[in-house]
Design an enzyme around this catalytic site. Sequence first.
Site, PDB file in Angstrom:
ATOM      1  N   ASP A 112      21.196  30.282 -39.908  1.00 32.55           N
ATOM      2  CA  ASP A 112      20.389  29.146 -40.358  1.00 32.55           C
ATOM      3  C   ASP A 112      20.623  27.957 -39.428  1.00 32.55           C
ATOM      4  OD1 ASP A 112      19.677  30.718 -42.500  1.00 32.55           O
ATOM      5  OD2 ASP A 112      21.220  29.869 -43.820  1.00 32.55           O
TER       6      ASP A 112
HETATM    7  N1  URA Z   1      24.054  33.691 -44.616  1.00 34.74           N
HETATM    8  C1  URA Z   1      23.431  32.510 -44.796  1.00 34.74           C
HETATM    9  O1  URA Z   1      23.169  32.094 -45.928  1.00 34.74           O
HETATM   10  N2  URA Z   1      23.125  31.788 -43.708  1.00 34.74           N
HETATM   11  C2  URA Z   1      23.421  32.168 -42.454  1.00 34.74           C
HETATM   12  O2  URA Z   1      23.133  31.459 -41.495  1.00 34.74           O
HETATM   13  C3  URA Z   1      24.058  33.401 -42.280  1.00 34.74           C
HETATM   14  C4  URA Z   1      24.364  34.158 -43.378  1.00 34.74           C
END
Ligand code: URA
Length: 244
Positions: A106
């Site tokens: 993310d």
């Molecule tokens: N899980 C998440 O919620 N976000 C990420 O970036 C990676 C794994």
Amino acid sequence: MALERLDKILSGTGRWSRREVKDLVKAGRVTADGAVVARPEDKFDRTATVLAVDGEPVDGEKYVYLMLHKPGGVLSATEDPRQPTVLDLLPPHLRRIGLFPVGRLDKDTEGLLLLTNDGPLGHRLLSPKKHVDKVYFVRVDGTLDGADCAAFRAGLVLEDGLRCLPAELEVLEPASTGLVTLREGKYHQVKRMLADRGKPVTYLKRLSMGPIALDPALEPGTWRPLTEGERAALAELEGGPKAD
Ligand code: URA
């Protein structure tokens, strides 16, 4: 195998820019089968020629593998009209060779991101069948406990119906922090699993992916090529040495 320019081969390793290759050649530091190379635009068959810098053979493979410490605030994408992407963290000569991130973090997630232009490897690492372990450091709003660990181990079923594979949660000190190990990578998965437990994530960082661990010497926003050992470990994970 086709002939390629020396500067393309050497800059493609991620170790030197084309400008730096030019300087190395000018200084007489580059050899091809032992003979000093005269010009950066001279062409070679990388599979049949031993190219060396200061006498050290250069691995002129066609694929590049980088480890990036992704900082928060950049997208795990190759281009975006409005927002900075992880490719913007690389020097120009590495933005033109088809690198892509292996899986997504993310925008606000930090940590290990592999970048490669080896499409088949990327796809195999991301294949749900491969179950490559990913380890995340997590901080939550709340206190993690044994019931959370048991729920992770049993395999959470989220409100939206997502059935998670059994996962591991190790509670650290302080108990608002922990290590989460997932064998899959669904959209926002760590955040959704912890939200389901009523403990929203406030900070997330990926520490490892399969045999590759984030190098503690890499500051956020910096990168380095994978070492030979790391690449061999990836090849092994794929089920055999990689053919060039
Ligand atoms: N899980 C998440 O919620 N976000 C990420 O970036 C990676 C794994």
